[in-house]
Design an enzyme around this catalytic site. Structure first.
Site, PDB file in Angstrom:
ATOM      1  N   TYR A 141       3.599  -1.826   9.388  1.00 22.52           N
ATOM      2  CA  TYR A 141       4.182  -3.020  10.005  1.00 22.52           C
ATOM      3  C   TYR A 141       5.706  -3.037   9.878  1.00 22.52           C
ATOM      4  O   TYR A 141       6.376  -3.779  10.581  1.00 22.52           O
ATOM      5  CB  TYR A 141       3.609  -4.308   9.385  1.00 22.52           C
ATOM      6  CG  TYR A 141       2.157  -4.587   9.757  1.00 22.52           C
ATOM      7  CD1 TYR A 141       1.459  -3.729  10.597  1.00 22.52           C
ATOM      8  CD2 TYR A 141       1.500  -5.704   9.276  1.00 22.52           C
ATOM      9  CE1 TYR A 141       0.139  -3.970  10.930  1.00 22.52           C
ATOM     10  CE2 TYR A 141       0.174  -5.954   9.606  1.00 22.52           C
ATOM     11  CZ  TYR A 141      -0.503  -5.074  10.429  1.00 22.52           C
ATOM     12  OH  TYR A 141      -1.813  -5.326  10.762  1.00 22.52           O
ATOM     13  N   LYS A 192      -7.361   5.942   3.770  1.00 23.32           N
ATOM     14  CA  LYS A 192      -7.914   6.848   4.789  1.00 23.32           C
ATOM     15  C   LYS A 192      -7.393   8.236   4.434  1.00 23.32           C
ATOM     16  O   LYS A 192      -6.722   8.912   5.225  1.00 23.32           O
ATOM     17  CB  LYS A 192      -7.454   6.372   6.184  1.00 23.32           C
ATOM     18  CG  LYS A 192      -8.117   7.096   7.342  1.00 23.32           C
ATOM     19  CD  LYS A 192      -9.582   6.736   7.545  1.00 23.32           C
ATOM     20  CE  LYS A 192     -10.164   7.535   8.685  1.00 23.32           C
ATOM     21  NZ  LYS A 192     -11.634   7.430   8.776  1.00 23.32           N
ATOM     22  N   ASP A 224     -12.914   2.869   6.944  1.00 19.39           N
ATOM     23  CA  ASP A 224     -14.023   2.643   7.888  1.00 19.39           C
ATOM     24  C   ASP A 224     -15.300   2.295   7.132  1.00 19.39           C
ATOM     25  O   ASP A 224     -16.046   1.375   7.514  1.00 19.39           O
ATOM     26  CB  ASP A 224     -14.228   3.852   8.822  1.00 19.39           C
ATOM     27  CG  ASP A 224     -14.099   5.194   8.111  1.00 19.39           C
ATOM     28  OD1 ASP A 224     -13.638   5.214   6.951  1.00 19.39           O
ATOM     29  OD2 ASP A 224     -14.472   6.221   8.701  1.00 19.39           O
ATOM     30  N   ASP A 248      -4.869  -6.428   6.263  1.00 17.78           N
ATOM     31  CA  ASP A 248      -4.815  -7.463   7.296  1.00 17.78           C
ATOM     32  C   ASP A 248      -6.197  -7.589   7.957  1.00 17.78           C
ATOM     33  O   ASP A 248      -6.764  -8.683   8.107  1.00 17.78           O
ATOM     34  CB  ASP A 248      -3.757  -7.043   8.333  1.00 17.78           C
ATOM     35  CG  ASP A 248      -3.419  -8.149   9.305  1.00 17.78           C
ATOM     36  OD1 ASP A 248      -3.915  -9.271   9.128  1.00 17.78           O
ATOM     37  OD2 ASP A 248      -2.638  -7.888  10.241  1.00 17.78           O
ATOM     38  N   ASP A 252      -9.485 -10.469   6.977  1.00 17.79           N
ATOM     39  CA  ASP A 252     -10.023 -11.392   7.982  1.00 17.79           C
ATOM     40  C   ASP A 252     -11.532 -11.233   8.097  1.00 17.79           C
ATOM     41  O   ASP A 252     -12.273 -12.202   8.261  1.00 17.79           O
ATOM     42  CB  ASP A 252      -9.393 -11.140   9.358  1.00 17.79           C
ATOM     43  CG  ASP A 252      -8.223 -12.088   9.611  1.00 17.79           C
ATOM     44  OD1 ASP A 252      -7.662 -12.597   8.618  1.00 17.79           O
ATOM     45  OD2 ASP A 252      -7.879 -12.308  10.783  1.00 17.79           O
TER      46      ASP A 252
END
Ligand code: NAD
Length: 359
Positions: A141, A192, A224, A248, A252
């Site tokens: 980000y 990852k 994943d 992020d 959620d």
């Protein structure tokens, strides 16, 4: 000496839910001798409307001086066509960056009274109590270079950069380890590492930091798989730590396990325990001004503020118990409403929590 709290209502339902948090803080000052000075300032779209910037310098100065910041929410359709640098969300990202709030703590707790509100089967989520620790000031980000360029062929190419230094990873993993020590002593680091070199380094740094916390059981999971496990068997997790973008998305997802984003608080901390506290939801333009927003995530954010920045875990416990009691009484805002309960609005819910607190 009194501690300083800066309150930033922001936009949309931010104004309504912060009003209930302010009532709660007033009650703590008057009835429980909480020694704080409260300031209020503009951020987000309302700040842009007033002074042409989503993060005015005066707001930033007050935030720097404060021991803790309590934020409602920012954003709304009204400001969506503005240049990205002027959009309300820039106010929030700017505060996080300028205050060095690198550790985002997002609990996902399913109150037994709300087990029906989850879209998952009650036996999968009932009793869920996990904490996601998300790195907040680095990663893709913020990484440079970023942008969209035009290739010789005339086609456009968009690019962002995932970048972490070892020190950035080390400090977030240690925050998560410290939290795990106060909970179930299990930490899952999500990466990852099979595809991204940057997160392979993340994993190695986590392993090194973990050596200083022999009591904490450290595990690693690819993002994943973590997404899959969160909806398959979320109760396997105690504390999870991960990068800005993975956190992020996963937080959620974890939030929705609990049924309503109107219930979940969050904290973003700097290296000295100063923090910004906010509900995880946004400004909910679809219900703004209707007096139906759930104020509990914001009230629970006040509890987190007491625990992490104001050194008052006892009062934090009392607020959390008061919320529990109100749910036991069957009071529900529309987002968590179910059969046999009594529907109430934002103000009535806030008043009920204060009444429960006063006993
Ligand atoms: P949102 O969280 O505002 O709303 C999503 C859904 O949840 C809506 O249906 C809304 O009515 C409901 N909801 C949210 N909070 C609720 C509450 N307290 N009580 C009851 N229902 C609630 O997300 P969105 O619609 O994607 O975004 C709206 C605006 O908020 C956008 O401008 C977005 O950029 C901004 N946003 C801000 C933050 C923040 O300030 N931290 C976070 C997310 C989104």
């Amino acid at each position: 000496m009194s501690k300083k709290i800066l309150v930033l209502p922001g936009d949309g339902i931010g104004q309504e839910i912060i009003a209930e948090a302010m009532k709660m803080i007033g009650c703590l000052q008057n009835e429980f001798e909480l020694d704080v000075v409260v300031d209020e300032a503009l951020v987000g779209g309302s700040a842009y409307d007033a002074v042409g910037s989503p993060l005015p310098e005066t707001t930033l100065d007050l935030a720097r001086e404060a021991d803790a910041v309590l934020l409602g929410a920012v954003g709304g359709t009204k400001w969506e066509s503005l240049d990205i640098s002027l959009r309300p969300e820039k106010g929030l990202l700017g505060l996080r960056k300028e205050l060095g709030l690198f550790a985002n703590l997002r609990p996902a707790i399913l109150y037994p009274q709300l087990a029906d509100a989850s879209t998952l089967k009650p036996e999968v989520v009932s009793g869920l109590d996990m904490m996601i620790v998300r790195e907040l000031t680095g990663g893709i980000y913020f990484g440079q270079p970023r942008g969209v360029k035009e290739l010789e062929s005339g086609e456009k190419e968009g690019f962002n950069t995932l970048v972490y230094r070892e020190s950035e990873v080390d400090r977030i993993v240690r925050v998560a380890m410290d939290i795990a020590m106060k909970r179930g002593k299990r930490l899952c680091s999500v990466d990852k590492a099979n595809v991204l070199e940057c997160t392979e380094m993340w994993r190695n740094v986590a392993i090194e930091a973990g050596k200083d916390y022999p009591e904490v059981e450290l595990s690693h999971m690819y993002v994943d798989n973590a997404a899959m496990q969160l909806v398959r068997a979320p109760k396997q997790f105690d504390v999870m730590v991960t990068t800005n973008m993975f956190g992020d998305i996963l937080s959620d997802c974890a939030a929705m396990l609990t049924g309503s984003i109107g219930m979940l608080p969050s904290a973003s901390l700097d290296e000295n325990g100063k923090g910004m506290y906010e509900p995880i939801h946004g400004s909910a333009p679809d219900i703004a001004g209707k007096g139906v927003a759930n104020p509990l995530a914001t009230i629970l954010s006040v509890a987190m503020m007491l625990r992490y920045s104001l050194d008052n875990a006892g009062m934090a416990d009392k607020i959390e118990q008061a919320v529990d009691q109100v749910l036991d009484q069957g009071l529900r805002t529309p987002d968590i409403m179910s059969d046999g309960c009594k529907e109430v609005g934002t103000e009535e819910m806030g008043d009920a929590v204060i009444a429960a607190l006063m006993g």
